[in-house]
Design an enzyme around this catalytic site. Sequence first.
Site, PDB file in Angstrom:
ATOM      1  N   GLU A  37       0.862  -0.915   0.122  1.00 47.15           N
ATOM      2  CA  GLU A  37       0.001   0.092   0.014  1.00 47.15           C
ATOM      3  C   GLU A  37       0.997   0.867  -0.379  1.00 47.15           C
ATOM      4  OE1 GLU A  37      -3.095   0.161  -0.061  1.00 47.15           O
ATOM      5  OE2 GLU A  37      -3.348  -1.754  -1.538  1.00 47.15           O
ATOM      6  N   CYS A 199     -18.019   2.068 -19.325  1.00 45.60           N
ATOM      7  CA  CYS A 199     -19.385   1.589 -18.598  1.00 45.60           C
ATOM      8  C   CYS A 199     -19.916   0.648 -19.001  1.00 45.60           C
ATOM      9  CB  CYS A 199     -20.274   2.490 -19.338  1.00 45.60           C
ATOM     10  SG  CYS A 199     -19.277   4.783 -18.496  1.00 45.60           S
ATOM     11  N   CYS A 208     -25.367   4.237 -11.846  1.00 43.66           N
ATOM     12  CA  CYS A 208     -24.249   5.840 -12.170  1.00 43.66           C
ATOM     13  C   CYS A 208     -25.246   7.083 -12.721  1.00 43.66           C
ATOM     14  CB  CYS A 208     -22.727   5.483 -12.700  1.00 43.66           C
ATOM     15  SG  CYS A 208     -21.766   6.381 -12.425  1.00 43.66           S
TER      16      CYS A 208
END
Length: 360
Positions: A37, A199, A208
């Site tokens: 991370e 999309c 969305c």
Amino acid sequence: MNADEFGQRVLEWFDAHGRKHLPWQQNPTLYRVWVSEIMLQQTQVVTVVPYYRRFVERFPSIRTLAEADLDEVLSLWAGLGYYARARNLHRAAGILRDRHGGEMPLDIALVQALPGVGRSTAGAILALSTGQRQPVLDGNIKRLLSRFAAVPGWPGQASVLARLWTLAECYTPTERVADYTQAMMDLGALVCAPRRPDCRLCPLAMGCVAHAQNREMDFPGAKPRRDLPVRATRMVMVRLATREILLERRPPVGVWGGLWSFPECPLEADVVDWCQERLGLRVAIQPLWKSLRHTFSHFHLDITPVPVIAEAECAKAVLEGERFVWYKSDDVQRLGMAVPVRLLLTALTDDLLNYEDRNE
């Protein structure tokens, strides 16, 4: 779309398309996830993978990292950029060794208190390694949620960020948190991409708001633009006839903090006088090299390399140790240095070898 449906769709997409073979996903301990991370902050996965493999092979635990020399840590980080991350990792490992028995705590407040760990990184460490329910808001998730809820404004603004954290908290499920967190990161990176969101492949497209309004590229709002300032420096590449080259350790904070570099001469100073006064060296200037530009996130740095030859009899005036070192080319790999410095060193070493070949 309610939170349950949101989470279900994300997890179904992850089962079919999510990334499951990244090196830190194999045996995802708190330590391994923490290292990944930190490396992934502002750096793409494809760049991080080889650095991560080398790093955890050399430092397989918090204790081995804590007990390592900072120079070695920085040398393994060289080329990854944002070197404060490496210094923070090393410093945090020492804290974990001394205060937490060499283990990463499970309390998010204690994790977030470590150097270089913010709220999102702390949440990701605990969510990905232990499944603890913690919301995460990295850059990819910010973009995805900004579009999904059509949140106006730049996420760097406090009010916009607060709204995104509320959404992240709302949608984080109570089960399969590690898979959900990875899925959200993957969706943002692979589907809800910055410039060409696909999309058609997004499991969240039907809910969305940005997609419904055909306004995907309007979210998130852009960071206010400003021209990057330009700074300039002269790096004095001091060498001896015996091929040793002088390096100086930079201060622990600031640009390339703690790394080795060439001494930097003020632009207004005379190089010969400066070397005599500051380094105690009598030098002769060689033909100047072309300047090069290195770009940081917040400014451009124009570097003018100035090669000089120092008289060997006064070389001892520069004491080796914490601040200065004379080295030959076979020492380079064990010293932590920024990419532009390493490139200049390589070029200078090659130039010296070519000079010797021409004069044999």
